[in-house]
Design a protein around this motif. Structure first.
Motif, mmCIF file in Angstrom:
data_model
loop_
_atom_site.group_PDB
_atom_site.id
_atom_site.type_symbol
_atom_site.label_atom_id
_atom_site.label_comp_id
_atom_site.label_asym_id
_atom_site.label_seq_id
_atom_site.Cartn_x
_atom_site.Cartn_y
_atom_site.Cartn_z
ATOM 1 N N TYR A 123 1.036 -1.190 -0.179
ATOM 2 C CA TYR A 123 0.083 -0.162 -0.083
ATOM 3 C C TYR A 123 0.586 1.330 -0.150
ATOM 4 O O TYR A 123 0.362 2.706 -0.400
ATOM 5 N N GLU A 124 2.102 1.079 0.662
ATOM 6 C CA GLU A 124 2.755 2.202 0.520
ATOM 7 C C GLU A 124 3.873 2.833 -1.021
ATOM 8 O O GLU A 124 3.593 3.689 -1.196
ATOM 9 N N VAL A 125 3.852 1.771 -1.321
ATOM 10 C CA VAL A 125 4.337 1.933 -2.557
ATOM 11 C C VAL A 125 3.526 2.437 -3.597
ATOM 12 O O VAL A 125 4.146 3.235 -4.034
ATOM 13 N N LEU A 126 2.054 2.172 -3.622
ATOM 14 C CA LEU A 126 1.150 2.528 -4.550
ATOM 15 C C LEU A 126 0.676 3.939 -4.016
ATOM 16 O O LEU A 126 -0.358 4.567 -4.340
ATOM 17 N N ARG A 127 0.907 3.783 -2.587
ATOM 18 C CA ARG A 127 0.743 5.809 -1.788
ATOM 19 C C ARG A 127 -0.976 5.589 -2.014
ATOM 20 O O ARG A 127 -1.832 7.047 -2.178
ATOM 21 N N VAL A 128 -1.033 4.717 -1.225
ATOM 22 C CA VAL A 128 -2.273 4.614 -0.406
ATOM 23 C C VAL A 128 -2.846 4.157 0.579
ATOM 24 O O VAL A 128 -2.697 3.265 0.915
ATOM 25 N N ARG B 292 -2.658 3.113 -11.406
ATOM 26 C CA ARG B 292 -2.065 2.973 -12.565
ATOM 27 C C ARG B 292 -1.592 5.094 -12.858
ATOM 28 O O ARG B 292 -0.326 5.010 -13.552
ATOM 29 N N VAL B 293 -1.432 5.961 -11.933
ATOM 30 C CA VAL B 293 -0.868 7.306 -10.981
ATOM 31 C C VAL B 293 0.429 6.896 -11.086
ATOM 32 O O VAL B 293 1.330 7.210 -11.952
ATOM 33 N N ARG B 294 0.197 6.030 -10.119
ATOM 34 C CA ARG B 294 2.021 5.303 -9.856
ATOM 35 C C ARG B 294 2.695 4.405 -10.844
ATOM 36 O O ARG B 294 4.274 5.148 -11.059
ATOM 37 N N LEU B 295 1.750 3.960 -12.335
ATOM 38 C CA LEU B 295 2.787 3.278 -13.257
ATOM 39 C C LEU B 295 3.131 4.313 -14.379
ATOM 40 O O LEU B 295 4.270 4.239 -14.856
ATOM 41 N N ARG B 296 2.261 5.326 -14.106
ATOM 42 C CA ARG B 296 2.531 6.694 -14.912
ATOM 43 C C ARG B 296 3.852 7.649 -14.423
ATOM 44 O O ARG B 296 5.041 7.989 -15.037
ATOM 45 N N GLU B 297 3.950 7.799 -12.961
ATOM 46 C CA GLU B 297 5.262 8.701 -11.994
ATOM 47 C C GLU B 297 6.678 7.547 -12.385
ATOM 48 O O GLU B 297 7.097 8.461 -12.680
ATOM 49 N N THR B 298 6.211 5.931 -12.769
ATOM 50 C CA THR B 298 7.592 5.438 -12.583
ATOM 51 C C THR B 298 7.851 4.785 -13.493
ATOM 52 O O THR B 298 9.196 4.288 -13.973
ATOM 53 N N HIS B 299 7.600 4.828 -14.544
ATOM 54 C CA HIS B 299 7.535 4.263 -16.141
ATOM 55 C C HIS B 299 8.972 4.825 -16.569
ATOM 56 O O HIS B 299 8.655 5.980 -16.306
ATOM 57 N N PRO B 300 10.140 3.937 -17.008
ATOM 58 C CA PRO B 300 10.536 4.792 -17.607
ATOM 59 C C PRO B 300 11.134 5.539 -18.933
ATOM 60 O O PRO B 300 12.007 6.837 -18.647
ATOM 61 N N ASP B 301 10.203 5.043 -19.536
ATOM 62 C CA ASP B 301 9.589 6.206 -21.164
ATOM 63 C C ASP B 301 9.324 8.040 -20.705
ATOM 64 O O ASP B 301 8.636 8.612 -21.615
ATOM 65 N N THR B 302 8.494 7.977 -19.164
ATOM 66 C CA THR B 302 7.970 9.241 -18.590
ATOM 67 C C THR B 302 9.108 10.085 -17.791
ATOM 68 O O THR B 302 8.674 10.869 -16.779
ATOM 69 N N GLY B 303 10.384 9.142 -18.171
ATOM 70 C CA GLY B 303 11.521 9.762 -16.761
ATOM 71 C C GLY B 303 11.318 9.093 -15.271
ATOM 72 O O GLY B 303 11.946 9.620 -14.987
ATOM 73 N N GLY B 304 10.718 8.030 -15.431
ATOM 74 C CA GLY B 304 10.328 7.381 -14.111
ATOM 75 C C GLY B 304 11.738 6.733 -14.081
ATOM 76 O O GLY B 304 12.742 6.329 -14.710
ATOM 77 N N ALA C 128 13.273 2.177 -13.272
ATOM 78 C CA ALA C 128 13.018 1.263 -13.882
ATOM 79 C C ALA C 128 12.731 0.653 -12.797
ATOM 80 O O ALA C 128 12.181 -0.186 -12.640
ATOM 81 N N ALA C 129 13.256 0.380 -11.062
ATOM 82 C CA ALA C 129 13.260 -0.580 -10.358
ATOM 83 C C ALA C 129 12.080 -0.314 -9.455
ATOM 84 O O ALA C 129 11.113 -0.976 -9.163
ATOM 85 N N GLN C 130 11.788 0.952 -9.006
ATOM 86 C CA GLN C 130 10.835 1.978 -8.543
ATOM 87 C C GLN C 130 8.750 0.922 -9.254
ATOM 88 O O GLN C 130 7.828 0.817 -8.948
ATOM 89 N N PHE C 131 9.602 1.424 -11.168
ATOM 90 C CA PHE C 131 8.514 0.892 -11.223
ATOM 91 C C PHE C 131 7.893 -0.692 -11.102
ATOM 92 O O PHE C 131 6.923 -1.565 -11.558
ATOM 93 N N VAL C 132 9.687 -2.058 -11.366
ATOM 94 C CA VAL C 132 9.255 -3.416 -11.020
ATOM 95 C C VAL C 132 8.341 -2.992 -9.680
ATOM 96 O O VAL C 132 7.355 -3.596 -9.458
ATOM 97 N N GLN C 133 8.528 -2.707 -8.683
ATOM 98 C CA GLN C 133 8.085 -2.511 -7.737
ATOM 99 C C GLN C 133 6.404 -2.184 -7.271
ATOM 100 O O GLN C 133 5.729 -2.931 -6.878
ATOM 101 N N VAL C 134 6.185 -1.426 -8.382
ATOM 102 C CA VAL C 134 4.947 -1.211 -8.333
ATOM 103 C C VAL C 134 3.783 -1.710 -9.212
ATOM 104 O O VAL C 134 2.569 -2.308 -8.427
ATOM 105 N N GLN C 135 4.920 -2.791 -9.777
ATOM 106 C CA GLN C 135 4.314 -3.782 -10.235
ATOM 107 C C GLN C 135 3.901 -5.069 -9.214
ATOM 108 O O GLN C 135 2.788 -5.446 -9.241
ATOM 109 N N ARG C 136 4.644 -5.221 -8.668
ATOM 110 C CA ARG C 136 4.472 -6.322 -8.030
ATOM 111 C C ARG C 136 3.923 -6.195 -7.111
ATOM 112 O O ARG C 136 2.804 -6.991 -6.141
#
Length: 308
Positions: A11-16, A30-42, A44-52
């Protein structure tokens, strides 16, 4: 990733909030995906963490199981068996020679600090209760996380085989009095002599100017490890082939990140799953040892090593 005393909850990773409804949880994901996606300047390791995190709480069934698990006891945090790299009954392969108690000093340090933090005279039924651990200050949780990391590394290196010798919790203070100045593991084998630091920062880390960087990184772990290895090298009259910082698999993107030489010593960050492979093959620029030289180095270390 989410089993460490240092790690954030899903929940903390998703900020909810943990009691958020399903729709709020989906929007936060969805918000955290956009924030951490490497293609939008996020990152990559955090992007994987959000998916997990979403895998753990993204469906009612998974979320229910996760919520139940977060409130249960965690015997792997407190059991002494975690520190013992004893072979399984069905596995009769020879193990690496091992000296010292991995994680022992940090476990004792954790127990003293957690009791002091709770308050003298207050009885603690289980000092490893997840609720208690999560509520403790970060510096106390970090000590327990590192103890667990040391125990896991010890389990892994024990499987290298009889051609290797390992020393745990090695005192590396010039004056011989400060247990904080220690090397978690020394590993000697045909690929060379290595100083190992077992770390768990509770989340993704990066590298900046040859040093580990991240929100929970304090000090200069790489520089300190190399400096302590030099203390042992001078005391025992040996040369190190390299220094390795061992991290949880989810904390770095690459299994092995070689940082080049620090004060003449090759250094690498390595995930737990890649550790034994690296120790068998050796690090770039590291010295291999064998035959009588390996025996001589082992003898010198046996005579000089002191455990904390």
């Amino acid at each position: 990733m989410f089993d460490s005393p240092m790690s954030s909850s899903a929940y903390e990773v998703l900020r909810v909030a943990a009691d958020a409804d399903d729709e709020s949880l989906r929007r936060a994901y969805r918000v955290r995906l956009r924030e951490t996606h490497p293609d939008t300047g996020g990152d990559a390791a955090q992007f994987v963490q959000v998916q997990r995190a979403w895998e753990l709480v993204g469906t009612p069934e998974a979320r229910s199981a996760y919520d139940r698990g977060r409130g249960s006891s965690s015997p792997e945090w407190g059991g002494a068996s975690a520190a013992s790299p004893a072979p399984r009954q069905t596995d009769t392969r020879p193990r690496a020679r091992s000296h010292g108690q991995p994680g022992g000093w940090r476990r004792e340090r954790y127990l003293g600090l957690i009791r002091e933090w709770v308050g003298r005279g207050v009885e603690i039924a289980d000092p490893y209760d997840p609720a208690l651990v999560r509520s403790a200050p970060p510096e106390i949780r970090h000590i327990l996380a590192d103890a667990l990391a040391e125990e896991e590394t010890a389990r892994l290196v024990s499987e290298l085989g009889m051609g290797y010798t390992v020393w745990h919790d090695v005192l590396a203070d010039r004056d011989g009095i400060d247990p904080e100045q220690k090397i978690d593991h020394l590993v000697l084998g045909p690929s060379g002599l290595y100083a190992l630091l077992s770390e768990d920062f509770g989340g993704p880390v990066g590298v900046r100017r040859g040093e580990i960087s991240g929100p929970n990184v304090i000090g200069s772990p790489v520089t300190e490890l190399v400096s302590r290895a030099r203390v042992i090298a001078r005391a025992a009259g040996v040369r190190f082939s390299g220094a390795l910082v061992v991290l949880p698999d989810d904390d770095v993107l690459d299994a092995i990140t070689e940082l080049g030489k620090v004060r003449g010593t090759p250094v690498a960050l390595v995930t737990r799953s890649a550790l034994t492979t690296l120790l068998r093959r050796g690090i770039t620029g590291g010295r291999e040892v064998g035959g009588t030289e390996l025996f001589d180095i082992r003898t010198r270390l046996q005579q000089r090593v002191r455990h904390v």
